[in-house]
Design an enzyme around this catalytic site. Structure first.
Site, PDB file in Angstrom:
ATOM      1  CD  GLU A 289      49.653 -24.687 109.816  1.00 32.91           C
ATOM      2  OE1 GLU A 289      49.889 -24.765 108.595  1.00 32.91           O
ATOM      3  OE2 GLU A 289      50.533 -24.404 110.658  1.00 32.91           O
TER       4      GLU A 289
ATOM      5  CG  ASP B  97      57.718 -26.605 116.755  1.00 30.79           C
ATOM      6  OD1 ASP B  97      57.332 -25.744 115.952  1.00 30.79           O
ATOM      7  OD2 ASP B  97      57.264 -27.760 116.788  1.00 30.79           O
TER       8      ASP B  97
ATOM      9  CE1 TYR C 194      55.650 -23.174 107.643  1.00 31.42           C
ATOM     10  CE2 TYR C 194      53.638 -24.092 108.564  1.00 31.42           C
ATOM     11  CZ  TYR C 194      54.761 -23.318 108.695  1.00 31.42           C
ATOM     12  OH  TYR C 194      55.028 -22.664 109.882  1.00 31.42           O
TER      13      TYR C 194
END
Length: 271
Positions: A49, A60, A175
């Site tokens: 990734e 994040d 994911y």
């Protein structure tokens, strides 16, 4: 067959789990990224990734936010990522590469142009953190027409109905975000992960890969017992951050982190 599908088919036949590392493209400087990608493959990566630097990476934590800042200081843009993947493909035509990022950089160059250029460079999938499945009706077919898999996130807080929608549109792999919060934020609970993956397996045949909270071989193995793959980002990006003044040692640092996880995951298939 898309390289992602082929890789997971091979892993399933071998009874092995996927190891998927994440790094931010251009961190600490763009000339190092391709070398880092090759180092990850040498250490056992099954899929890479590659993070698209963005000024507001809302999902994040501080580690990857700072990685984006370091890359953006060098002016890294999507065009540079395409160049990196193209260079990587000169010597590695087998390892799937997924671009992971946010919708804004894609929209700036136009979704059609993005899909065309990504496919031409050798990208295999796209994971857009802030693109809801409702928008997949438009974007998904466009990406698919260029051979690009649309990969989606599922969180612990995702409702069953919404998870079903995501599964219906997802490709490549799913994911699963193991934690409530941002990347690198806490220690995961493998039992909780298992409880959330079980209903997802009733909704989809896609491989279920788990990210957020994978820090070492032990955590990778715990998740590997219940998932088809593990995704590691902050643990790798931390090693990069610690050695920005000595980029020549970073490939070895990345290999050290990933090799431990590779051994731990492969030990599961030998039981």
């Amino acid at each position: 067959m898309n390289r992602i599908d082929q890789r997971f088919a091979d892993l399933k036949a071998q009874g092995r789990r996927a190891l998927i590392p994440f790094i931010t493209a251009g961190d600490p400087a763009p000339q190092h990224t391709v070398g880092f990608m090759h180092a990850l493959v040498e250490a056992g990566a099954d899929v890479i990734e590659l993070g698209v630097p963005f000024s507001d990476p809302m999902a994040d934590g501080p580690v990857i936010q700072k990685a984006c800042e370091r890359a953006l200081k060098h002016g890294v843009r999507l065009s540079h990522l395409f160049e990196m993947v193209r260079e990587f493909r000169q010597t590695d035509t087998a390892t799937p590469v997924v671009l992971m990022g946010y919708l804004n950089p894609m929209e700036r160059i136009g979704l059609s142009a993005f899909a065309e250029q990504a496919a031409a460079a050798g990208v295999d999938g796209v994971l857009t953190v802030d693109m809801p499945p409702e928008e997949a009706e438009e974007v998904g077919p466009l990406l698919k027409s260029h051979g690009l898999a649309s990969i989606f996130l599922v969180a612990p807080t995702t409702s069953r109905a919404r998870a079903a929608t995501i599964c219906a549109h997802g490709e490549g792999y799913l994911y699963y975000v193991s934690l409530k919060g941002v990347t690198g934020s806490a220690i995961l609970d493998a039992d909780d992960v298992a409880a959330h993956l079980a209903p997802l397996r009733e909704m989809t045949d896609l491989p279920l890969c788990v990210g957020f909270g994978i820090r070492d071989g032990a955590s990778a193995a715990e998740v590997g017992k219940v998932a088809d793959g593990v995704i590691v980002g902050s643990a790798l990006v931390t090693r990069i951050a610690e050695n920005t003044e000595r980029p020549e040692v970073i490939p070895g640092e990345l290999k050290a982190v990933l090799s431990e996880m590779r051994l731990a995951l492969d030990a599961l298939s030998q039981r």
